[in-house]
Design a protein around this motif. Structure first.
Motif: not given
Lengths: 338, 617
Positions: A264, A312, A315-316, A319, A322
């Motif tokens: 990632l 965005v 990316s949320v 996140l 992860l």
């Protein structure tokens, strides 16, 4: 903790209602919301101070000054968090702007539906420049990720063996793409790749991005391997498994969270990278960040904000993935998720 | 071997052979000589072999990646370093001129002799055909202004210079006009036959020119010139050599050969009559004064400075780019500083350094409290707040930069909010108070600046301007396209890189230390400063170096929000690569930046260790 009176509990709501009505009558719907928020805060704050509830959160031996500092410190930190998050929050509503402005129009502040529209999103999905850029990004990033993950995982396993000659030097070389400033990597790659005919080709960009992603894979996978019990592979070998089978059946499932999070990182590195592709790529490899960069530098159009909002959201999602991986990895290794 | 083991086995298990037990017994025996492994080889050797095997296996696993990184990343960096000193272009384009310049005595103040100018003609003619003279011109223009136009101007006219000879040969005999005749004279019979048989539709298949034997000995200059011409037409232009007429350069070479006593009397090949007639006639030919011809094109050719520059940059390696990168220049008198008004790089390096330090300082200032809070809150709320740090960290750099561009504009969100705030009742009441407070702060800053300026007079540093005092009444702030914009946006972008290492260090500091200090009578401040802070210094070190390394090489954000005043050295490097095409200077600037970063990287490795880099908690 003392029991709170009814008036103390309902004060924030009363304050909110009063100021909301006041705001609506004097200014407009936007001020009603602003009034409601500030009324709530004021109503709560008054009783919080009056009932000395601020003492609840600090040890009883704190002096007044210490208590004040305790809260002042939290307010300062709150300000820093606001600084961190505001730019990301501001672009989202602005991307629904009906005008081509980069600030909130009076219509938007009045919550007039006229002030909002999806036109920047429509532009993003219909404009061939942006669509080409998306396509290029989608073609480049996964290939680069695949390269860096496959090479990187192998090397990370090698690096985690007990006896590796020149370990420090090798590590320094493998991590260097992360440390060397991007502009220098870009300049070097531009010079070198144009010598060997890779400049301006898809392969050139993929190789460059793979090189940039490798340090992240190495770091995350070696970190996972630190907790890996080597007797497991020996046990597998003892029971007759070939090294390849051992790798895929025993080692890989255990280090998979690390590999995926490294992947990632590599993916986001390539997907988000603009300096190197700017030099190594040509018009045929124009990626999404490149298109945004051109847009920001030349004719800034609000479509960029729509793209930014979509990124965005991506990316949320990353996140969250992860975080889930991290918890799974800790569960597998017998630690409680913290 | 077997006998010995058989004799030495003991105990209830009378196995003969390489069992671990027997090896142990062998090892325990004092008189057994070197310690043996189970299979009888000395233990040391066996262990060494196992170690070697495991080392080899580890290296085999690492090798593919290592090769990959070396080819795709290390080689480009090495290439850049090489380019910063590489300077082949002068020697490649003007080889004869550089050789001829060896004899020139530059102290006389005269331009070089006629032979040098003739060499220049030969070199320039070839360069113009290959269109290399403009590139050479722009290269030399970095060192001496005006060289670019000089070469471009001369390039246009140098082709006419030798036509005097071409015209005279052609007037003497129409034979010399025709390229076919030249080919018949210069080429071998087999090549001529191959040309006959060549299918012209197959462009790539043209038989390469071959020189007739003996010609190179008889007419050396003509042979070289013709060879160059033939090669250029066939390989670079990819045209049919049979259809082309030779360059004027070939005629002047033939003239040179014939006047310098080429013996054509013994020649028996084709066109013998024409060649001998020409040899008899050349003595009466009108000649060309190359020096006069060049000076006629541009008077600068008579200027010794031009020639000194050409000679100075003749060698294949140069330190000129590096000197340029630190605002120095190479002159015939030696290395000296550039004139004041041309010194830009030192300022730029200095600005990059100061701004990176400012950004690092801002990051420590903002990151320390946040990391402290995260490390001391209960895990649940800390994790929740951590999202606020990680979300910006994971958001695309371009998104954050564009957000700042949108927010900081003159008509942007920040300025609009401030305008609105000043128009409210609260703003109107608070404004005078805030202005007063600001002016107190500005006054204090100005006192510092005043002292700095006083001292800078002593050690010779740059004077800093005083800050202007804030006046009552609000004007929209200029937050973008200047230093402020760059520092705000980059602090935001790099702040997570400070918070995360700080947090990971602070999380390991037991909170009881602070309480212990306080219980023993320390004030809040003493407890923090004497007990907590020293333990958090490694975190500050790690974060600072990381942020500083990232900041010093930043390109995108300064390019977008920095305007002209807020840009870094990286932006200048990019400019030299893509706009001014001065790749050597870009490489030299990059090499200096790289050296600085590697130094910091080394420091980081010593202080933190590369293995301890953590990503996203």
């Amino acid at each position: 903790m003392a029991k709170r009176s009814t008036i103390s509990k309902s004060a924030p709501w009363i304050g909110a209602a009063v100021l909301a009505v006041l705001g609506l009558v004097t200014a407009g719907p936007a001020y009603a919301i602003l009034g409601a928020l500030s009324g709530f805060v004021i109503g709560w704050l008054v009783f919080w101070i009056a009932e000395r509830r601020y003492r609840d959160a600090v040890p009883s031996y704190y002096t007044a000054g210490q208590t004040l500092w305790h809260y002042a410190f939290r307010v300062i930190c709150g300000g820093i968090f606001v600084f961190l998050i505001t730019p990301i929050l501001v672009v989202m509503p602005l991307s629904f702007n009906a005008e081509d402005f980069f600030t909130f129009t009076p219509e938007m502040l009045a919550f007039d539906p006229e002030g909002y529209s999806l036109k920047h999103y429509r532009d993003f999905f219909s404009n061939s420049d942006w669509q080409n850029a998306v396509r290029n990004s989608i073609q480049i990033a996964p290939m680069a990720t695949l390269l860096s993950v496959s090479f990187g995982t192998l090397a990370a396993i090698g690096l985690s063996q007990p006896h590796v000659p020149f370990r420090r030097a090798i590590m320094a070389i493998l991590i260097s793409p992360m440390i060397v400033p991007l502009i220098i990597s870009a300049a070097g790659m531009y010079f070198f790749y144009s010598r060997i005919g890779l400049q301006g080709t898809y392969l050139g960009v993929v190789l460059a991005h793979a090189a940039l992603g490798i340090p992240f894979v190495i770091i995350t996978v070696t970190a996972t391997l630190v907790g890996f019990d080597n007797s497991l592979t020996r046990a597998a070998a003892n029971m007759g498994a070939s090294p390849v089978r051992t790798f895929f059946k025993v080692q890989m499932p255990l280090i998979l969270p690390g590999v995926i999070s490294g992947g990632l990182f590599a993916f986001i590195t390539s997907f988000d990278e603009v300096v190197v592709v700017l030099f190594v790529g040509s018009a045929g490899q124009k990626t999404l960040p490149w298109q945004m960069f051109t847009g920001l530098r030349e004719q800034i159009s609000p479509t960029i904000l729509a793209v930014a909002t979509l990124l965005v959201v991506i990316s949320v999602l990353l996140l969250m993935t992860l975080e889930l991986l991290r918890r799974r990895s800790e569960r597998l290794r017998g630690m409680s998720p913290g | 071997m077997t006998d010995r083991s058989a004799a030495e086995t003991t105990g209830p298990d009378q196995f003969i052979g390489a069992t671990p037990d027997n090896a142990l017994r062998n090892a325990e025996r004092a008189d057994a000589g070197p310690v043996l492994a189970a299979d009888g080889t000395p233990l040391k050797k066996s262990l060494n072999r196992a170690l070697r095997l495991s080392k080899l296996r580890a290296l085999m696993l690492i090798a593919p990646l290592l090769i990959f990184v070396v080819v795709t990343f290390i080689a480009p960096i090495a290439d850049m370093l090489f380019r910063s000193v590489e300077n082949n272009i002068v020697a490649d384009t003007l080889p004869r001129t550089i050789a001829a310049l060896d004899d020139w005595d530059e102290t006389t103040g005269n331009p070089p002799d006629n032979a040098t100018f003739e060499a220049l003609y030969k070199d320039m003619y070839r360069a113009v055909e290959a269109k290399a003279h403009t590139r050479l011109g722009s290269r030399l223009n970095y060192e001496l202004t005006g060289m670019s136009s000089l070469f471009r101007k001369s390039g246009r006219k140098v082709e006419d210079m030798g036509e005097v000879f071409q015209d005279q040969f052609e007037d003497l005999d129409g034979f010399w006009k025709d390229g076919e005749n030249w080919n018949a004279l210069m080429g071998t019979d087999s090549w001529l036959a191959a040309m006959e048989g060549w299918d012209t539709s197959d462009k790539k298949g043209q038989p390469p020119f071959e020189m007739r034997d003996g010609l190179a000995a008889m007419l050396p200059q003509t042979a070289t010139a013709f060879q160059d011409y033939a090669q250029f037409i066939q390989r670079v232009d990819e045209k049919n050599l049979a259809r082309q007429d030779p360059w004027a350069l070939v005629y002047s070479a033939l003239y040179n050969d014939l006047t310098s006593g080429a013996d054509v009397s013994g020649y028996t090949g084709p066109a013998v009559a024409e060649l001998q007639a020409a040899a008899a006639a050349v003595d009466g030919f009108e000649t060309v004064d190359y020096r006069a011809a060049f000076v006629d094109i541009d008077e600068d050719w008579a200027d010794p400075e031009v020639w000194k520059t050409v000679r100075l940059y003749g060698p294949n390696l140069t330190n000129g780019y590096f000197l340029n990168a630190v605002d120095m220049q190479k002159t015939p008198q030696g290395v000296e500083m550039r004139p004041e008004n041309q010194q830009i790089y030192i300022t730029l390096f200095w600005r990059t350094l100061v701004m990176s330090l400012a950004i690092t300082g801002m990051c420590i200032l903002l990151g320390y409290p946040v990391a402290w809070l995260l490390a001391n809150l209960p895990a649940r709320s800390a994790n929740l707040l951590m999202i606020l740090v990680l979300l910006p960290f994971w958001t695309s750099l371009l998104v954050r930069t564009s957000a700042w561009k949108v927010m900081l504009q003159q008509q942007g969100v920040v300025n609009d909010t401030l305008v609105w705030y000043h128009s409210t009742a609260v703003g109107k009441i608070l404004d005078p108070v805030v202005t007063l407070l600001m002016n107190v702060v500005i006054g204090a800053l100005n006192a510092v600046v005043w002292i700095w300026n006083l001292l800078s007079g002593i050690w010779g540093a740059v004077d800093v301007e005083l800050f202007t005092y804030a006046a009552l009444g609000f004007e929209r702030l200029a937050l973008i396209n200047n230093v402020t914009g760059t520092i705000i946006a980059m602090t935001h972008i790099l702040l997570p890189f400070m918070i995360l290492p700080l947090y990971s260090v602070m999380a390991t500091i037991p909170p009881v230390y602070l309480r212990a200090a306080k219980s023993m009578g320390a004030t809040n401040w003493t407890a923090f400063w004497r007990v907590y802070f020293p333990q958090s210094v490694p975190g500050i070190g790690a974060g600072s170096i990381l942020v500083f390394i990232l900041a010093i090489g930043y390109y995108i954000t300064p390019e977008i929000v920095g305007g002209t005043k807020g840009v870094f050295i990286s932006n200048r490097i990019a400019y030299h690569i893509s706009s001014s095409l001065n790749w050597g200077l870009a490489a030299a600037l990059g090499s200096i930046l790289l050296a600085a970063v590697l130094l910091l990287y080394w420091a980081y490795d010593r202080i933190v260790g590369i293995d301890n880099v953590k990503l996203g908690g």
